[in-house]
Design an enzyme around this catalytic site. Structure first.
Site, PDB file in Angstrom:
ATOM      1  N   LYS A 111       6.923 -36.607  20.958  1.00  0.00           N
ATOM      2  CA  LYS A 111       5.837 -35.754  21.460  1.00  0.00           C
ATOM      3  C   LYS A 111       5.880 -34.373  20.786  1.00  0.00           C
ATOM      4  CE  LYS A 111       5.414 -38.108  25.966  1.00  0.00           C
ATOM      5  NZ  LYS A 111       5.536 -37.924  27.438  1.00  0.00           N
ATOM      6  N   TYR A 139      -3.816 -41.852  27.310  1.00  0.00           N
ATOM      7  CA  TYR A 139      -3.262 -41.779  28.674  1.00  0.00           C
ATOM      8  C   TYR A 139      -4.326 -42.068  29.722  1.00  0.00           C
ATOM      9  CZ  TYR A 139       1.461 -40.080  27.539  1.00  0.00           C
ATOM     10  OH  TYR A 139       2.775 -39.963  27.114  1.00  0.00           O
ATOM     11  N   PHE A 185      -1.724 -34.296  37.121  1.00  0.00           N
ATOM     12  CA  PHE A 185      -1.105 -33.737  35.919  1.00  0.00           C
ATOM     13  C   PHE A 185      -1.878 -34.064  34.645  1.00  0.00           C
ATOM     14  CE2 PHE A 185       1.166 -37.807  36.761  1.00  0.00           C
ATOM     15  CZ  PHE A 185       0.950 -38.473  35.563  1.00  0.00           C
ATOM     16  N   ARG A 236      13.127 -47.897  26.696  1.00  0.00           N
ATOM     17  CA  ARG A 236      13.031 -47.126  27.944  1.00  0.00           C
ATOM     18  C   ARG A 236      14.424 -46.658  28.397  1.00  0.00           C
ATOM     19  NH1 ARG A 236       7.871 -45.553  29.807  1.00  0.00           N
ATOM     20  NH2 ARG A 236       9.019 -45.098  31.709  1.00  0.00           N
ATOM     21  N   THR A 246      11.443 -40.469  33.415  1.00  0.00           N
ATOM     22  CA  THR A 246      10.371 -39.521  33.100  1.00  0.00           C
ATOM     23  C   THR A 246      10.800 -38.083  33.386  1.00  0.00           C
ATOM     24  OG1 THR A 246       8.840 -41.255  33.820  1.00  0.00           O
ATOM     25  CG2 THR A 246       7.920 -39.038  33.528  1.00  0.00           C
ATOM     26  N   ASN A 290       8.730 -33.904  27.953  1.00  0.00           N
ATOM     27  CA  ASN A 290       9.894 -34.789  27.997  1.00  0.00           C
ATOM     28  C   ASN A 290      10.125 -35.526  26.678  1.00  0.00           C
ATOM     29  OD1 ASN A 290       7.846 -36.606  28.191  1.00  0.00           O
ATOM     30  ND2 ASN A 290       8.372 -37.368  30.227  1.00  0.00           N
ATOM     31  N   HIS A 302       7.616 -40.631  24.215  1.00  0.00           N
ATOM     32  CA  HIS A 302       6.866 -41.659  24.942  1.00  0.00           C
ATOM     33  C   HIS A 302       7.406 -43.019  24.548  1.00  0.00           C
ATOM     34  CE1 HIS A 302       3.644 -44.212  26.482  1.00  0.00           C
ATOM     35  NE2 HIS A 302       3.718 -44.848  25.320  1.00  0.00           N
ATOM     36  N   GLU A 329      -0.937 -50.171  22.894  1.00  0.00           N
ATOM     37  CA  GLU A 329      -0.585 -48.861  22.325  1.00  0.00           C
ATOM     38  C   GLU A 329      -0.321 -48.951  20.826  1.00  0.00           C
ATOM     39  OE1 GLU A 329       1.344 -47.111  26.472  1.00  0.00           O
ATOM     40  OE2 GLU A 329       2.621 -47.378  24.713  1.00  0.00           O
TER      41      GLU A 329
HETATM   42  N1  UDP Z   1       3.936 -36.486  33.510  1.00  0.00           N
HETATM   43  C1  UDP Z   1       3.800 -35.213  34.072  1.00  0.00           C
HETATM   44  N2  UDP Z   1       4.015 -35.073  35.431  1.00  0.00           N
HETATM   45  C2  UDP Z   1       4.338 -36.125  36.231  1.00  0.00           C
HETATM   46  C3  UDP Z   1       4.461 -37.409  35.653  1.00  0.00           C
HETATM   47  C4  UDP Z   1       4.243 -37.558  34.295  1.00  0.00           C
HETATM   48  O1  UDP Z   1       3.504 -34.247  33.369  1.00  0.00           O
HETATM   49  O2  UDP Z   1       4.515 -35.935  37.446  1.00  0.00           O
HETATM   50  C5  UDP Z   1       3.704 -36.653  32.059  1.00  0.00           C
HETATM   51  C6  UDP Z   1       5.008 -36.869  31.262  1.00  0.00           C
HETATM   52  O3  UDP Z   1       4.852 -36.262  29.970  1.00  0.00           O
HETATM   53  C7  UDP Z   1       5.068 -38.385  31.185  1.00  0.00           C
HETATM   54  C8  UDP Z   1       3.600 -38.742  30.990  1.00  0.00           C
HETATM   55  O4  UDP Z   1       2.905 -37.815  31.845  1.00  0.00           O
HETATM   56  O5  UDP Z   1       5.901 -38.824  30.133  1.00  0.00           O
HETATM   57  C9  UDP Z   1       3.220 -40.164  31.364  1.00  0.00           C
HETATM   58  O6  UDP Z   1       3.684 -40.417  32.678  1.00  0.00           O
HETATM   59  P1  UDP Z   1       4.388 -41.798  33.028  1.00  0.00           P
HETATM   60  O7  UDP Z   1       4.480 -41.892  34.508  1.00  0.00           O
HETATM   61  O8  UDP Z   1       3.698 -42.924  32.308  1.00  0.00           O
HETATM   62  O9  UDP Z   1       5.885 -41.602  32.472  1.00  0.00           O
HETATM   63  P2  UDP Z   1       6.652 -42.272  31.216  1.00  0.00           P
HETATM   64  O10 UDP Z   1       6.160 -43.689  31.080  1.00  0.00           O
HETATM   65  O11 UDP Z   1       6.343 -41.424  30.009  1.00  0.00           O
HETATM   66  O12 UDP Z   1       8.105 -42.203  31.599  1.00  0.00           O
HETATM   67 MG    MG Z   2       4.240 -44.403  30.996  1.00  0.00          MG
END
Ligand code: UDP
Ligand code: MG
Length: 143
Positions: A11, A51, A59, A87, A93, A114, A117, A128
């Protein structure tokens, strides 16, 4: 275990902080082989489309701004059980909940910023990968 493909994004915070090489090193050390890779900059439209599943979440606007804030490095990783293993390497996350030694625990600065992705299932990985790469850009190596 089946050989799978999954999508990784370093990212904007990861690229800006010079973490791309370390993240790719961790993938390769874990046996996840990059079979396609590109640097690009998402605009808000593309970040929102990527997304789309999160469009209704509070968010979402911030997430789109963040993902469009600078260049990213997208890659396709191939290997045994690649979706779940990627993962695991990434961690949760929220970096505060991520296991020690994971990319997010080591480098992420917030639940939003974070660093990486990773696709969350084989079906989303296929979608994706197709979002960023054409079939001819995937270079699986003979085994
Ligand atoms: N995110 C955020 N706040 C939250 C949850 C997610 O800003 O409470 C952002 C974060 O960058 C995350 C992305 O949105 O990686 C996608 O969320 P997801 O739940 O899909 O998490 P991931 O699959 O990336 O672990
Ligand atoms: Mg995700």
């Amino acid at each position: 275990m089946a050989i799978e493909q999954t999508l990784s994004i370093v990212k904007p915070d990861g690229v800006a902080r010079g973490l791309t090489g370390e993240i790719l090193r961790r993938y390769e050390a874990a046996g996840l082989r990059p079979i396609a890779m590109r640097m690009l900059r998402l605009d808000a439209e593309a970040a929102g489309r990527f997304y789309d599943v999160h469009r209704a979440r509070p968010f979402f606007p911030d997430l789109v701004r963040y993902m469009a804030s600078g260049p990213v490095v997208v890659s396709v990783l191939e290997g045994e059980d690649a979706v779940a293993r990627h993962r695991t390497l990434m961690g949760a996350t929220d970096p505060a909940k991520a296991e020690p030694g994971t990319i997010r625990r080591d480098f992420a600065t917030s639940i939003e910023a974070n660093v990486v992705h990773g696709s969350d299932a084989a079906a989303s990985a296929a979608d994706e990968i197709a979002f960023f790469f054409s079939r001819l850009e995937l270079c699986p190596r003979p085994r």
